[in-house]
Motif scaffolding. Structure first.
Motif, PDB file in Angstrom:
ATOM      1  N   GLU A  35       8.405 -19.251  -2.205  1.00 24.83           N
ATOM      2  CA  GLU A  35       7.278 -19.272  -3.229  1.00 24.83           C
ATOM      3  C   GLU A  35       7.752 -19.909  -4.199  1.00 24.83           C
ATOM      4  O   GLU A  35       9.082 -19.684  -4.884  1.00 24.83           O
ATOM      5  N   THR A  72       4.651  -9.251  -7.192  1.00 26.02           N
ATOM      6  CA  THR A  72       3.875  -8.669  -6.228  1.00 26.02           C
ATOM      7  C   THR A  72       2.733  -9.341  -5.463  1.00 26.02           C
ATOM      8  O   THR A  72       2.671  -9.251  -4.384  1.00 26.02           O
ATOM      9  N   GLY A 116       3.703 -11.866  -3.486  1.00 25.21           N
ATOM     10  CA  GLY A 116       4.297 -11.370  -2.271  1.00 25.21           C
ATOM     11  C   GLY A 116       5.839 -11.426  -2.497  1.00 25.21           C
ATOM     12  O   GLY A 116       6.745 -11.491  -1.631  1.00 25.21           O
ATOM     13  N   GLU A 171       9.146  -9.615  -3.587  1.00 22.54           N
ATOM     14  CA  GLU A 171       9.685  -8.165  -3.662  1.00 22.54           C
ATOM     15  C   GLU A 171      11.009  -8.024  -3.711  1.00 22.54           C
ATOM     16  O   GLU A 171      12.022  -8.920  -3.660  1.00 22.54           O
ATOM     17  N   LYS A 217      10.490 -15.628   0.831  1.00 18.53           N
ATOM     18  CA  LYS A 217       9.717 -14.344   1.064  1.00 18.53           C
ATOM     19  C   LYS A 217       9.850 -13.696   2.535  1.00 18.53           C
ATOM     20  O   LYS A 217       9.707 -12.527   2.830  1.00 18.53           O
TER      21      LYS A 217
END
Length: 280
Positions: free
Chosen positions: A119, A141, A144, A146, A274
């Motif tokens: 990302e 979030t 995606g 985290e 991710k």
């Protein structure tokens, strides 16, 4: 008076006739104007000169104003054109930079097929102090991202680890932050250790490589990468290079000071890993 005219009248008439004939002859034989006209022109000449000077000055000023106005309008138009061209150049430079990063990312994906889900994120804040070294990203979030995700630059060098994430933001602890710790491996010797931030080194953008084998033989410039042990982070991400090897206070163990491969201050865009495939 009557006696004067009676006694001298003929002489007066004769003198007047002579003067009239002389004036007539001069007028006929000369290109100059009559005495009366000449006198009038003599009187009027300074006024004509003054009028001509004023008219010329006024015309000059009028022409100057018209030329100045035209030049100002032309300069304004040129400035607008220059500003537009500068904006075009900036956009082109930004596009070239972005294309370069995208090419690097494409090459990275081709070289590291285990990094299956990246990302892209822009850095919105650099937070460097005596207590922390972190970055704030514009992805969270909803994208995606985290806590625990690795963050790399376009070359694949490790930047840090996601520590917090909100809806559309996240915080990255850089490699030199004191709360950063991850498994590492010396690429040349395959020696394993732990790369972690150190309070005394954070201000210099440096970190430590601890828990090295007693018989390790590190050299300055040795490349250090992530080990991937435990499966929490991908293996083979470049952490940095050995700057020097030192012995701890007890004299029983050695550790290395690492210079990160990333220049944190110059970063503008990063990539969050991710998900990844574990490569044995």
């Amino acid at each position: 008076m009557k006696n004067f005219l009676k006694n001298h009248g003929l002489w007066v008439l004769f003198a007047a006739a002579v003067i009239a004939v002389a004036l007539a002859a001069m007028s006929a034989l000369s290109n100059t104007s009559s005495p009366l006209a000449n006198a009038a022109n003599v009187v009027a000449s300074p006024f004509r000169s003054a009028y001509t000077a004023v008219a010329t000055w006024f015309n000059d000023k009028q022409n100057y104003y018209r030329d100045t106005t035209a030049l100002e309008e032309e300069n304004a138009a040129l400035r607008r054109q220059v500003a537009e061209m500068e904006e075009t150049v900036r956009q082109a430079e930004a596009a070239l930079d972005e294309n370069g990063r995208l090419r690097e990312l494409l090459n990275l994906r081709e070289q590291r097929r285990d990094l299956s889900d990246l990302e892209a994120a822009y850095i919105t804040e650099h937070d460097v102090s005596n207590w922390t070294s972190s970055l704030t990203l514009d992805k969270g979030t909803v994208h995606g991202v985290e806590p625990g995700d690795c963050v790399i630059d376009e070359t694949g060098a490790l930047v840090g680890i996601i520590s917090k994430s909100g809806t559309n933001w996240s915080t990255v602890l850089t490699l030199v932050d004191t709360d950063t710790s991850l498994g590492a491996q010396v690429f040349r010797t395959k020696d394993l250790g732990v790369a972690q931030g150190d309070f005394s080194l954070m201000g210099e953008d440096r970190l430590r490589l601890d828990y090295l084998p007693a018989d390790c033989q590190l050299l300055g410039g040795d490349l250090v990468v992530t080990s991937g042990l435990g499966g929490d982070y991908p293996s083979g991400l470049v952490i940095g290079s050995v700057e020097e090897v030192q012995v701890d206070d007890s004299g029983a163990a050695s550790y290395a000071i690492l210079a990160p491969a990333v220049d944190f201050a110059s970063l503008t865009e990063v990539f969050v890993i991710k998900s990844f495939d574990i490569v044995p």
